[in-house]
Enzyme design. Sequence first.
Site, PDB file in Angstrom:
ATOM      1  N   GLU A 101       0.839  -1.203   0.000  1.00  0.00           N
ATOM      2  CA  GLU A 101       0.000   0.000   0.000  1.00  0.00           C
ATOM      3  C   GLU A 101       0.872   1.251   0.000  1.00  0.00           C
ATOM      4  O   GLU A 101       1.810   1.356   0.790  1.00  0.00           O
ATOM      5  CB  GLU A 101      -0.868   0.047   1.267  1.00  0.00           C
ATOM      6  CG  GLU A 101      -1.793  -1.130   1.457  1.00  0.00           C
ATOM      7  CD  GLU A 101      -3.216  -0.846   1.020  1.00  0.00           C
ATOM      8  OE1 GLU A 101      -3.495   0.250   0.461  1.00  0.00           O
ATOM      9  OE2 GLU A 101      -4.068  -1.729   1.244  1.00  0.00           O
TER      10      GLU A 101
HETATM   11 ZN   LIG Z   1      -7.197  -1.154  -2.237  1.00  0.00          ZN
END
Ligand SMILES: [Zn+2]
Length: 411
Positions: free
Chosen positions: A384
Amino acid sequence: MRNFLFLKKPVFILLSSIFFLGCSGISSVPFETPVDTKDKTIQYQSKKTYEISDLDVYASNKFPGARLNGIEKLNDSTVKVIIHPENKPINPSPYYAFELWSTNSKEIYVAFQYPEKVKHRYRPKIREENNEWRQIDTNQFYRIDSLFTVKVSLDQKPKILAAQELANSKDVKDWYTNLGNMNKYVHIKKYGSSKLGRDLNLLDIYKGEKESKPILVLLTRQHPPEITGYLAYQSFLETILKENEITERFLDEYRVLAFPLLNPDGVDLGHWRHNAGGVDLNRDWSKYNQPEIRKTVKYIDEQVKKYNTTVDLAIDFHSTYEDVFYTNKQRKGTQLPNFIKNWFDALEKEIPEYVVNEAAGNSKKPVSKGWFLKKYNSVGITYEIGDQTSRDRIDEIGRISALEMMKLLTD
Ligand SMILES: [Zn+2]
């Protein structure tokens, strides 16, 4: 049912796997917290040009990746843009993208109205005439009627105002087609179609024989607006495709299956999160109700069986509020039990002033990183990138993380 009890164990296993195979030809993988991923209805935007003539302001959502559900005059210097999701319930991360212009040069305030309880997430960017994206300075942010508001200068040339830089299905295709043209190990292949018939393509990257070569899987854009994750993905993949000693050695040992756009419908429809079936694709890695996931797992599984190999590592690129790696707690018995620790140590050593933010969990919901673990004992990672991480920094993190991964895997 009584007779069932007398079946010998192998017959029982055979029967139960046929039962679970379903139409995808691949058995479902159970998760602790199941999620219903059957089709939900979505609301399409009406694609149109909006006109607020007494303010001399015009807006349009007539391009792939746009999201604008309405526009109204709020006062003499302010317009209110109305932004809705594709359906509900949904993660409250409002994505928007639209063109704005005026017949005369002027400054205007743009206030964002989302559904109740939805907070503003993405800092607006503007695409200038030279097609470069520019982040709007925070001193142009206001609150009007408690709505997030931004001041912009308009003229007769339409400018795109968007949550993140646009990368619609055509932009993504242009990018990987170009990569494929530059590197002899890249084979671009269509492996299926999305719900609305858009191509699902992958880059099959290999050198010489595919037989028994362990696979690295790279995924991204399950969630349409998660552009910073996609930017890291681009930098990561481009690093693997640079022709040098490390990449040559890496591709001697590994085959890469890179899926550059898992949710093309959602991306082109300007969705907040879901596909055209109204479903969060990163919850469908158990039953494969949605074609985008069904085709992807089917393709991977066919390759594993056909070439008698394993998936050692699968990395799925996303975006959230900060840079974070979501990992599986389980390491023992995986294909690369020490990889995560060694990789994170290397990242802290090689990326200037970088501290790895890791959140290890058990993949209770049917997400990709859990699927790869349960299905192939792979190391599954959700990679992320923060919404606001600077684009140069993303490039650096993407590049060095690919480099250090290749070094570790060929050590
Ligand atoms: Zn996502």
